[in-house]
Enzyme design. Structure first.
Site, PDB file in Angstrom:
ATOM      1  N   ARG A  30       0.830  -1.326  -0.106  1.00 39.95           N
ATOM      2  CA  ARG A  30       0.158  -0.531  -0.014  1.00 39.95           C
ATOM      3  C   ARG A  30       0.188   0.953  -0.218  1.00 39.95           C
ATOM      4  O   ARG A  30       0.386   2.314  -0.083  1.00 39.95           O
ATOM      5  CB  ARG A  30      -0.480   0.278   1.409  1.00 39.95           C
ATOM      6  CG  ARG A  30      -1.899  -0.931   1.232  1.00 39.95           C
ATOM      7  CD  ARG A  30      -2.958  -0.292   2.288  1.00 39.95           C
ATOM      8  NE  ARG A  30      -4.437  -1.789   1.620  1.00 39.95           N
ATOM      9  CZ  ARG A  30      -5.317  -1.793   2.748  1.00 39.95           C
ATOM     10  NH1 ARG A  30      -5.330  -0.927   4.377  1.00 39.95           N
ATOM     11  NH2 ARG A  30      -6.413  -2.650   2.367  1.00 39.95           N
ATOM     12  N   ASP A 139     -14.844  10.716  10.532  1.00 40.93           N
ATOM     13  CA  ASP A 139     -13.576   9.474   9.897  1.00 40.93           C
ATOM     14  C   ASP A 139     -12.177  10.413  10.261  1.00 40.93           C
ATOM     15  O   ASP A 139     -11.776  11.604   9.942  1.00 40.93           O
ATOM     16  CB  ASP A 139     -14.204   8.848   8.349  1.00 40.93           C
ATOM     17  CG  ASP A 139     -13.374   7.837   8.039  1.00 40.93           C
ATOM     18  OD1 ASP A 139     -13.858   6.815   8.558  1.00 40.93           O
ATOM     19  OD2 ASP A 139     -11.824   8.501   7.987  1.00 40.93           O
TER      20      ASP A 139
END
Length: 281
Positions: A30, A139
């Protein structure tokens, strides 16, 4: 391996998420693109950068890349159905008598959860925007919040949305076949805000319902207990906390609640609740 432990330490400090060594391949895959975009060849240089004063923006990018955002409309639909049948009559009555109702989707990812909450409330009270009702959707990842606020979803994400609700509350995007845009009736009910669950919470007024599903599962045991307790404390007495299917409250949070249904908890009645002298939502 030394660089992995540095990255893991940053993720734990900034987001409360624990990375085991088994996640090394995932972290490598990633972050490799982030190194290429920055023109860096070594992970040690990347660690130096995110830990420097110049790397604040990249730190947010790293958090975005490494945090998992898997969701869909009506995920674990039984939660929404139980909420609709057993909590919403009380909340609708409170609104109609002039009361205030607040719902928090904590760890909202790309927005499907808070929009599903909006759909569930609209199903029972189509004119709910006229009343003192809001959903806070938060978030830690600013990139995923921008995606949530945009409210654009492919057909597959809306697979479990009943066709009448899709036609009423979503708009097809003319130049993007198979793509739908969240309509204004849902948008009017939701405020999106960046918030770190292990950081400061910029509100003091209590919530009637908090949905925090499959977020705390990534924290270590001590952080889990702290976050659960804080969430319960932020509920009104009698308010509900709904967690993920594999998550269980512990310690003080468990003692302060009663289990109503699958991972659905009610805060026990108490003589005191969060102060109601200020709010940001």
């Amino acid at each position: 391996m030394a660089e992995f432990h540095r990255i893991a330490a940053v993720l734990l400090r900034e987001a409360g998420i624990e990375l085991t060594e088994g996640k090394l391949p995932l972290v490598h895959s990633r972050l490799s693109g982030r190194l290429r975009s920055l023109g860096l060849r070594r992970y040690s240089d990347y660690c130096d950068y995110i830990e420097s004063g110049d790397g604040e923006a990249e730190l947010l990018e790293m958090l975005s890349v490494l945090t998992t955002n898997v969701t869909r409309f009506f995920r674990e639909p039984h939660h929404f159905e139980y909420l609709r049948k057993h909590k919403m009559p009380e909340l609708v009555a409170a609104l109609k008598s002039g009361g205030r109702v607040r719902v928090w989707s904590a760890g909202c990812a790309s927005g499907e959860e808070p929009y599903t909450l909006a759909l569930t409330f609209l199903q029972e009270m189509p004119d709910i925007a006229r009343y003192d009702f809001r959903i806070l959707a938060s978030d830690i990842d600013p990139a995923i919040l921008r995606q949530a606020a945009a409210g654009l979803y492919p057909d597959r994400s809306l697979a479990q949305v009943p066709e009448p609700q899709r036609q009423r509350y979503f708009q097809p995007v003319a130049d993007r076949p198979g793509c739908w845009k969240v309509g204004p009736e849902m948008r009017a009910l939701i405020t999106f805000r960046r918030l770190n669950l292990i950081g400061d919470w910029p509100f003091t007024r209590p919530f009637d319902v908090i949905m925090c599903r499959n977020v705390v599962i990534y924290f270590g045991a001590e952080t889990k207990a702290q976050v659960w307790s804080r969430l319960v404390e932020q509920l009104r007495p009698g308010g509900w906390l709904i967690t993920g299917h594999s998550e269980r409250l512990s310690d003080a949070a468990a003692a302060a609640t009663e289990l109503l249904y699958t991972t659905t908890y009610r805060r026990r009645e108490a003589s005191s609740s969060p102060k109601e002298n200020a709010t940001c939502h």
